[in-house]
Design an enzyme around this catalytic site. Structure first.
Site, short mmCIF file in Angstrom:
data_model
loop_
_atom_site.label_atom_id
_atom_site.label_comp_id
_atom_site.label_asym_id
_atom_site.label_seq_id
_atom_site.Cartn_x
_atom_site.Cartn_y
_atom_site.Cartn_z
CG MET A 1 -1.69 -1.22 1.49
SD MET A 1 -3.08 -1.39 0.40
CE MET A 1 -4.13 -0.06 0.94
CB CYS A 2 1.41 4.13 -0.12
SG CYS A 2 -0.34 4.36 0.18
NE ARG A 3 6.12 0.79 -1.98
CZ ARG A 3 6.75 -0.15 -1.27
NH1 ARG A 3 7.90 -0.63 -1.71
NH2 ARG A 3 6.23 -0.60 -0.15
#
Length: 250
Positions: A1-3
């Site tokens: 989930m996300c970077r």
């Protein structure tokens, strides 16, 4: 989930760590190499940076994927800074995809990002919300888990806690209330970087006396990148990087 990624150090163009590198954040939006949860980060993005002589950062955020915005490459090419925080987002839940939910979140000199998810959100956060002042809850930029975790951290900062203590306490509290949460947090004030590795990948690239970058994953194949162990607090500036184990609440 996300970077996400934060940088402090010598002046550079934003694009040198966002759009230019072969595996930079721009490419990580559709082809991350080390992301453990999710595959595409297309639910928003944001870049925050500090202009020379101004302690309050500027932000550029959008609700869609970073590759769909034709302005990003030009902005990244010409905006120069000594510190930044940027993120591409994979939303925890559908419907929380507005621009306001895209990191970095901001208050005063601070920029913040959350890579992960609060397990059983929002039910698991009810008890934690009771411990926050009303203005913290009313001031949430978005109704998502990342904005709520930011409220927990910001409340501690406002009470005088050091960044490392504020981040460690918030992660411990959320981890106890919602076991199994992934809580990789990233915070900067333009001079320092504070981060947690809790359930997802975190790396750093340090050139002593010159710069430090902290990121979900390396943006290139430089052999100097170092992985941060899970359950670790990282505190850094351009001169040093310190790693401290994080304890899980009983």
């Amino acid at each position: 989930m996300c970077r996400h990624i934060a940088y402090v150090g010598e002046t550079l163009a934003v694009g040198e760590v966002i759009t230019g590198p072969v595996h930079g954040l721009y490419r990580q939006s559709w082809a991350p190499r080390r992301q453990r949860h999710g595959t595409v980060n297309a639910d928003g993005f944001g870049v925050g940076w500090y202009a020379d002589g101004d302690p309050v950062p500027a932000r550029y955020r959008r609700a869609g994927p970073i590759w769909s915005d034709p302005n990003v490459v030009d902005l990244a090419r010409v905006v120069r800074t000594e510190a930044l925080l940027a993120a591409v987002r994979d939303a925890t839940e559908a419907g929380a995809d507005s621009e306001a939910a895209a990191a970095p979140f901001a208050s005063g000199r601070w920029l913040f990002s959350h890579n992960g998810a609060v397990r059983d959100w929002p039910r698991s956060a009810a008890g934690l919300a009771a411990g926050l002042p009303a203005q913290s809850l009313l001031g949430l930029e978005a109704r998502c888990d990342a904005a709520f975790v930011w409220a927990l951290v910001l409340h501690r900062l406002a009470c005088g806690d050091e960044p490392g203590g504020a981040m460690a306490d918030a992660v411990g509290e959320v981890g106890a209330a919602a076991p199994g949460s992934r809580l990789n947090l990233l915070l900067t004030d333009g001079a320092t970087i504070t981060a947690t590795a809790w359930g997802d990948t975190l790396w750093y690239l340090h050139t002593p006396g010159r710069s430090t970058a902290v990121a979900s994953e390396p943006y290139d194949d430089d052999p100097r990148w170092r992985e941060v162990p899970d359950r670790t607090l990282l505190t850094a500036d351009r001169t040093e990087v310190l790693l401290t184990p994080l304890k899980e609440s009983p």
